[in-house]
Design a protein around this motif. Structure first.
Motif, PDB file in Angstrom:
ATOM      1  N   ASP A   1      52.420   7.977  49.631  1.00 53.58           N
ATOM      2  CA  ASP A   1      51.214   8.468  50.299  1.00 53.58           C
ATOM      3  C   ASP A   1      51.195   8.099  51.777  1.00 53.58           C
ATOM      4  OD1 ASP A   1      50.482   9.461  47.826  1.00 53.58           O
ATOM      5  OD2 ASP A   1      48.965   7.910  47.444  1.00 53.58           O
ATOM      6  N   ALA A   2      51.618   6.891  52.107  1.00 55.34           N
ATOM      7  CA  ALA A   2      51.659   6.461  53.511  1.00 55.34           C
ATOM      8  C   ALA A   2      52.678   7.279  54.291  1.00 55.34           C
ATOM      9  CB  ALA A   2      51.994   4.968  53.596  1.00 55.34           C
ATOM     10  N   THR A   3      53.838   7.525  53.687  1.00 56.58           N
ATOM     11  CA  THR A   3      54.879   8.311  54.347  1.00 56.58           C
ATOM     12  C   THR A   3      54.425   9.753  54.562  1.00 56.58           C
ATOM     13  OG1 THR A   3      56.589   6.915  53.372  1.00 56.58           O
ATOM     14  CG2 THR A   3      57.291   9.072  54.193  1.00 56.58           C
ATOM     15  N   LEU A   4      53.814  10.348  53.546  1.00 53.54           N
ATOM     16  CA  LEU A   4      53.285  11.705  53.681  1.00 53.54           C
ATOM     17  C   LEU A   4      52.234  11.781  54.782  1.00 53.54           C
ATOM     18  CD1 LEU A   4      52.958  13.047  50.036  1.00 53.54           C
ATOM     19  CD2 LEU A   4      54.199  14.108  51.919  1.00 53.54           C
ATOM     20  N   GLY A   5      51.394  10.766  54.861  1.00 49.25           N
ATOM     21  CA  GLY A   5      50.378  10.724  55.906  1.00 49.25           C
ATOM     22  C   GLY A   5      50.993  10.710  57.290  1.00 49.25           C
ATOM     23  N   LEU A   6      52.057   9.931  57.455  1.00 45.65           N
ATOM     24  CA  LEU A   6      52.756   9.868  58.750  1.00 45.65           C
ATOM     25  C   LEU A   6      53.396  11.218  59.079  1.00 45.65           C
ATOM     26  CD1 LEU A   6      54.473   6.384  58.501  1.00 45.65           C
ATOM     27  CD2 LEU A   6      52.591   7.035  60.014  1.00 45.65           C
ATOM     28  N   ILE A   7      54.024  11.837  58.099  1.00 45.23           N
ATOM     29  CA  ILE A   7      54.681  13.124  58.334  1.00 45.23           C
ATOM     30  C   ILE A   7      53.651  14.189  58.682  1.00 45.23           C
ATOM     31  CG2 ILE A   7      55.963  14.989  57.203  1.00 45.23           C
ATOM     32  CD1 ILE A   7      57.424  12.747  55.602  1.00 45.23           C
ATOM     33  N   LEU A   8      52.577  14.265  57.923  1.00 43.84           N
ATOM     34  CA  LEU A   8      51.544  15.276  58.171  1.00 43.84           C
ATOM     35  C   LEU A   8      50.875  15.027  59.521  1.00 43.84           C
ATOM     36  CD1 LEU A   8      49.994  15.599  54.607  1.00 43.84           C
ATOM     37  CD2 LEU A   8      51.502  17.231  55.782  1.00 43.84           C
ATOM     38  N   GLY A   9      50.694  13.768  59.879  1.00 40.44           N
ATOM     39  CA  GLY A   9      50.112  13.450  61.173  1.00 40.44           C
ATOM     40  C   GLY A   9      51.020  13.853  62.317  1.00 40.44           C
ATOM     41  N   ALA A  10      52.314  13.742  62.110  1.00 45.32           N
ATOM     42  CA  ALA A  10      53.281  14.077  63.154  1.00 45.32           C
ATOM     43  C   ALA A  10      53.394  15.582  63.373  1.00 45.32           C
ATOM     44  CB  ALA A  10      54.651  13.502  62.805  1.00 45.32           C
ATOM     45  N   ILE A  11      53.215  16.360  62.316  1.00 44.32           N
ATOM     46  CA  ILE A  11      53.354  17.803  62.467  1.00 44.32           C
ATOM     47  C   ILE A  11      52.027  18.510  62.747  1.00 44.32           C
ATOM     48  CG2 ILE A  11      55.450  17.914  61.094  1.00 44.32           C
ATOM     49  CD1 ILE A  11      53.779  18.937  58.750  1.00 44.32           C
TER      50      ILE A  11
END
Length: 92
Positions: free
Chosen positions: A81-91
């Motif tokens: 969930d933390a990794t997905l949050g970082l990826i979604l925030g970056a894109i």
């Protein structure tokens, strides 16, 4: 005279609700497991090691997790969930 509020579950103790305390204990167990996993691999994550690192008894462990595998799944889900949050925030 000491002003510590001791109350039965459902009420506050030291200014925190039972749910807040339960959540903090669960997070302490997850954090301890994550640290142990990073330091020693998944085989280093034992119930006793996690409880010792979190400074909680095994009663609290089993209140939150059926076994070590359930704990490891919960840690992996938090990381996902933390990794997905970082990826979604970056894109975004």
């Amino acid at each position: 005279m000491c002003a510590v509020s001791r109350v039965v579950s459902g009420r506050s103790y030291a200014g925190k609700s039972a749910e807040e305390r339960r959540s903090e204990r669960r997070q302490a167990l997850l954090s301890a497991a994550r640290e142990l996993w990073r330091e020693h691999g998944w085989s280093g994550v034992t119930m006793r090691a996690v409880c010792s690192r979190a400074r909680l008894t095994d009663w609290y462990f089993y209140q939150n997790f059926a076994d070590r595998d359930a704990l490891l799944v919960a840690v992996a889900e938090q990381e996902r969930d933390a990794t997905l949050g970082l990826i979604l925030g970056a894109i975004a």
